[in-house]
Design a protein around this motif. Structure first.
Motif, PDB file in Angstrom:
ATOM      1  N   GLY A 204      44.465  49.468  31.730  1.00 24.39           N
ATOM      2  CA  GLY A 204      45.166  50.884  32.097  1.00 24.39           C
ATOM      3  C   GLY A 204      46.731  49.748  32.315  1.00 24.39           C
TER       4      GLY A 204
ATOM      5  N   VAL B 144      42.737  54.446  46.109  1.00 26.41           N
ATOM      6  CA  VAL B 144      42.060  54.297  45.906  1.00 26.41           C
ATOM      7  C   VAL B 144      41.707  56.208  45.197  1.00 26.41           C
ATOM      8  CG1 VAL B 144      39.290  55.105  46.017  1.00 26.41           C
ATOM      9  CG2 VAL B 144      40.015  53.096  47.421  1.00 26.41           C
ATOM     10  N   ILE B 145      41.639  56.393  44.057  1.00 26.11           N
ATOM     11  CA  ILE B 145      42.097  57.449  43.575  1.00 26.11           C
ATOM     12  C   ILE B 145      40.824  58.276  43.288  1.00 26.11           C
ATOM     13  CG2 ILE B 145      42.938  58.856  41.474  1.00 26.11           C
ATOM     14  CD1 ILE B 145      45.159  57.625  42.627  1.00 26.11           C
TER      15      ILE B 145
ATOM     16  N   GLY C 140      41.336  54.335  33.337  1.00 26.06           N
ATOM     17  CA  GLY C 140      40.746  53.276  33.254  1.00 26.06           C
ATOM     18  C   GLY C 140      40.428  52.571  34.326  1.00 26.06           C
TER      19      GLY C 140
ATOM     20  N   VAL D 217      28.860  37.980  32.369  1.00 19.55           N
ATOM     21  CA  VAL D 217      28.587  37.979  33.799  1.00 19.55           C
ATOM     22  C   VAL D 217      27.541  37.204  34.702  1.00 19.55           C
ATOM     23  CG1 VAL D 217      28.380  40.319  35.586  1.00 19.55           C
ATOM     24  CG2 VAL D 217      29.282  40.228  33.824  1.00 19.55           C
TER      25      VAL D 217
ATOM     26  N   ASP E  54      28.687  33.682  34.152  1.00 16.67           N
ATOM     27  CA  ASP E  54      30.206  33.105  34.883  1.00 16.67           C
ATOM     28  C   ASP E  54      29.158  33.344  36.587  1.00 16.67           C
ATOM     29  OD1 ASP E  54      31.510  33.774  33.623  1.00 16.67           O
ATOM     30  OD2 ASP E  54      32.771  35.900  34.029  1.00 16.67           O
TER      31      ASP E  54
END
Ligand SMILES: Cc1cc2nc3c(=O)[nH]c(=O)nc-3n(C[C@H](O)[C@H](O)[C@H](O)COP(=O)(O)OP(=O)(O)OC[C@H]3O[C@@H](n4cnc5c(N)ncnc54)[C@H](O)[C@@H]3O)c2cc1C
Ligand SMILES: Cc1cc2nc3c(=O)[nH]c(=O)nc-3n(C[C@H](O)[C@H](O)[C@H](O)COP(=O)(O)OP(=O)(O)OC[C@H]3O[C@@H](n4cnc5c(N)ncnc54)[C@H](O)[C@@H]3O)c2cc1C
Ligand code: SF4
Ligand code: SF4
Ligand code: FES
Lengths: 470, 278
Positions: A158, A218-219, A239, A297, A300
């Motif tokens: 985005g 929050v679309i 996105g 992930v 991390d």
């Protein structure tokens, strides 16, 4: 010429200075310190300036790599950043998190005989230099077109669309569900790998280009895509990432102490639980922590656990070391810091104490069989190999899916069978009029630079639509 | 910032009402939905149901009980102050349908969550019987509102200081015996919802409960709010918060709510010490 080439290859790849492993494993500060100007110039001198640079083919956004590296060699750091910006608006991020070994550096010709040119480190150096000095002229902005674009999600995808379209003169508003922009860069990737100030500084750059940011939107809930059109937006880019946690569906998964990686990392990164109680959001600090999975992930999460005070942080992966999908550097850093790896192991159940808190886990040993559809050898369980591990925290990092929140609230948006948005590969165009999509919500969990690449392609297509119409 | 335009204390200051300026949310919100609020930069994201909304004025109303650090911080916010972040409307709206006689049972602060649902059920033409309870008279909230929202309201207190002396389930049992109840909505502390569901199961009456697991994003992204319903894992923030009470595994919910008990206590104690020091 041949002589000179030989000489250049002799300079060794400049190592990246970094915090000492034992020390950094207990703090949240960034691990590598970055190159000094001298080191950067020395490293840049290793590039032999190929006429047909293979490295550029390896970069999903096609940065003029020899071009920017040559400017570094000459000490023209400010010109160098302008060169990078032509193709990449988030170089400080990409220099840090791109899987260079399979992209640009993986293709570098120098790497055929020795270590490849440290393209990522150089990109990072140039971006950091500019962030500190602020000497480069802002990228040019075209005259206003009067067209309005809404971008849903403020992840790398985005952000790229927003910056490209703003530069082309469109009025852009980004809608983000969280209270902070950046997507995974902020809620997922930890501070010690990507300081959040870097992301916020990139976002501030966007704002100075005139991009509007609407947080807490929050679309699908606060507003729908159709309502955005009703408000007068001419085109929309979606996105929203692949924000759906995957669980393992095994016994005991609801015990206290079992987290999805999304929750664990969001608490620590976005909500700053590592600074609890200065910040109000708590996190469970385990002593014996196990992370399931083998990607970035998982690395991390396992490294975060160490920093939160774990005595042991173990990665349990059902395949072998060769199949680890994480960036090589992350695996390397994790090992240096003391993360243990249990390969060919798969958990089968979690067990808890009388208070419902996780206290152990049962696993099976695996062996690798024939290659599966992904080309990787399929792991299968060895019968009777069950064993138990005592643990008090488990983080499940075995992948992400498509979050249905937005897509379910949007009728005429075609999805594939896994719930990802069906978008044209080259342009990002979806089945819904004037709606484009890209990044993880189209491809499934991928990489920052691919999400940006998709954003770039969509921005071009959207620009065409907005100026020519079709 | 999302400004507080009205503030009230109830139940001896253990419960606070805030009417907040949030026009976008007010326009979209439906009964049963909630918002997530964050007071300031270092704050936690706290889910609270909208007890009321005023789309014209552009406000939403929340009613919350002070239970820990975050709600204690919320309590310090006065009219004119505000929340840094308010996100919503989240969760699925209540399914409102004309069924006949319905019973709405609320305990403690759950009454705040129950009120808009009760009103909604009445508006679509049901015969609504309300039953609300609290430990004592002082802790009872929204009695007048509930009276308006239902055709008949029964009040209970644990200590008998007001209304019926006893639990809401006493009156519920009587109602289930006497009337042809089509639906029961039970909202309150977890043990109360559990009892309600157990009782209605005996009478085979469909029952809806509203679950309140710990949440972060409220958009289905983290899985922290997972609950076990009918043997399946559901995310309360997107699949709920309302579920069929006969299918909910209350033990899992109760247990998961204890996840951070130690941390919460530490954080609350430190905050209280700081406040007293001031
Ligand atoms: C822990 C972790 C580590 C990673 N490490 C690396 C790495 O080292 N290198 C690498 O290249 N890649 C890495 N990745 C992958 C990479 O981060 C992603 O591929 C990339 O961020 C995808 O970008 P995106 O823009 O598509 O979506 P995201 O970054 O996921 O951003 C989507 C944004 O949209 C918002 N959103 C979602 N729904 C809505 C809605 N309905 N309305 C409004 N906003 C919404 C989200 O809150 C989010 O901010 C990692 C991922 C994770 C989780
Ligand atoms: C969808 C939803 C709607 C809600 N609506 C309301 C409402 O309208 N009014 C209201 O007063 N409360 C409501 N709650 C509960 C409210 O969110 C919690 O009381 C609040 O998060 C506690 O925060 P704290 O920091 O003050 O307390 P903490 O210090 O976090 O916790 C103190 C105590 O509260 C419990 N607790 C912690 N988090 C929650 C939680 N999310 N839900 C329930 N108990 C929790 C803990 O187990 C602990 O015992 C709702 C919760 C959800 C999920
Ligand atoms: S953007 Fe990524 S792939 Fe491209 S040059 Fe930079 S580090 Fe390499
Ligand atoms: S392939 Fe390597 S040596 Fe050649 S231009 Fe690219 S970075 Fe330089
Ligand atoms: S709160 Fe994160 S998924 Fe529900």
């Amino acid at each position: 010429m041949a002589e000179e080439k030989k000489k250049k290859e002799k300079i060794p790849r400049q190592p990246m200075p970094a915090q000492e492993a034992k020390v950094r494993a207990r703090n949240f500060e960034e691990v590598p310190f970055g190159y000094s100007s001298e080191t950067a110039m020395k490293e840049a001198a290793r590039c032999i300036q190929c006429k047909k640079p293979a490295c550029v083919d390896g970069c999903p956004v096609g940065i003029d790599i020899p071009g920017f590296i040559n400017l570094v060699k000459e000490g023209e750091f400010t010109k160098s950043i302008s060169k990078i910006w032509e193709m990449n608006t988030l170089p400080a991020v990409c220099g840090r998190v791109c899987p260079q070994e399979i992209q640009c550096e993986g293709k570098c010709i120098v790497g055929k005989k020795g270590a490849p040119v440290a393209i990522g480190n150089l990109e990072r150096f140039v971006a950091d230099y500019e962030r500190e000095k602020r000497l480069a002229p802002a990228p040019e902005k075209a005259a206003s077109t009067g067209k309005r674009v809404a971008v849903v999600g403020s992840g790398p995808s985005g952000l790229t669309v927003a910056s490209d379209l703003a530069a082309k003169g469109h009025e852009v508003t980004i809608y983000e569900a969280f209270h902070k922009p950046g997507g995974v860069l902020v809620y997922g990737i930890p501070e010690f790998r990507l300081p959040k100030d870097i992301v916020f500084s990139e976002v501030a750059g966007l704002e100075s280009m005139g991009v509007n940011l609407e947080m807490n939107a929050v679309i699908g809930r606060t507003k729908t895509l159709d309502e955005l059109f009703e408000e007068g937006f001419d085109a929309i880019y979606v996105g929203v990432g692949a924000g759906l946690p995957t669980f393992m569906n095994i016994e005991g998964e609801n015990l206290i102490g079992v987290f999805s990686a999304n929750e664990y990392l969001t608490r620590s990164n976005l909500m700053k639980a590592y600074l609890f109680p200065e910040y109000d959001t708590p996190i469970i600090k385990g002593k014996n922590v196990v992370t399931m999975g083998g990607g970035n992930v998982a690395m991390d999460s396992a490294r975060t656990a160490l920093r939160l005070g774990a005595e042991r942080s173990i990665i349990v992966y059902r395949r072998s070391r060769e199949e680890l999908p994480a960036r090589t550097e992350e695996v390397h850093h994790a090992e240096e810091e003391g993360v243990e790896f249990h390969f060919l192991t798969n958990p089968t159940k979690f067990m808890g104490d009388e208070k419902g808190r996780l206290n152990s886990m049962e696993c099976l040993k695996m062996e690798l069989g024939e290659p599966d559809a992904s080309g990787r050898r399929r792991p299968s369980a060895i019968e009777g190999s069950e064993f138990q591990m005592e643990i008090d925290l488990a983080v499940i990092a075995i992948g992400a899916g498509a979050n249905p929140l937005l897509t379910q609230s949007t009728e005429d948006l075609k999805l594939n069978k896994w719930g990802y948005i069906d978008a044209d590969e080259a342009t990002g165009k979806t089945s819904k009029k004037a709606v484009w999509a890209g990044g993880d919500i189209v491809t499934g969990a991928a990489t920052v630079i691919l999400a940006m690449g998709a954003g770039r392609a969509a921005a071009d297509s959207m620009h065409e639509y907005l100026t020519l119409g079709w | 910032m999302f400004k507080i335009v009205r503030r009230e204390e109830m139940a001896e200051g253990t419960v606070v009402l805030n009417e907040i300026d949030a026009p976008l949310i007010a326009k979209k919100a439906k009964p049963g939905q909630f918002v997530i609020l964050k007071a300031n930069e270092t704050g936690e994201r706290i889910p609270l149901t909208m007890a009321d909304t005023d789309p014209e004025k552009g406000t939403v109303t929340i009613i919350y009980q002070i239970v820990g650090k975050s709600t204690a911080i919320f309590k310090t916010l006065q009219v004119g102050d505000g929340y840094q972040d308010v996100i919503g409307p989240l969760g699925k709206p209540t399914h409102l349908e004309k069924l006949g006689t319905v019973v709405c049972v609320g305990g403690g602060t759950g009454v705040a969550v129950l009120h808009p649902i009760t009103r909604g059920l009445k508006e679509v033409g049901n015969e609504v019987i309300g039953i609300i309870g609290a430990r004592n008279k002082e802790l009872l909230i929204l009695e007048d509102h509930m009276k308006d929202a239902s055709h008949e309201l029964n009040v209970c207190t644990d200590d008998g200081s007001y209304g019926h002396h006893g639990f809401v389930t006493d009156i519920l049992k009587k109602t289930l015996e006497e009337k042809d109840v089509k639906l029961v909505v039970g909202i309150g502390p977890v043990p109360m919802m559990c009892f309600v569901a157990k009782m209605t199961k005996e009478y085979n009456v469909k029952t809806m409960v509203s679950l309140n697991p710990i949440m972060i994003d409220g958009t289905g992204m983290c899985g922290g709010c997972r609950v076990s319903v009918g043997g399946e894992t559901k995310f309360a923030c997107v699949d709920g918060p309302e579920f069929d009470g006969h299918e909910v595994d209350f033990d899992v919910l109760m247990n998961r709510l204890q996840s951070y008990t130690n941390e919460e206590q530490e954080c609350y104690d430190e905050y209280c010490t700081m406040q007293t020091a001031k």
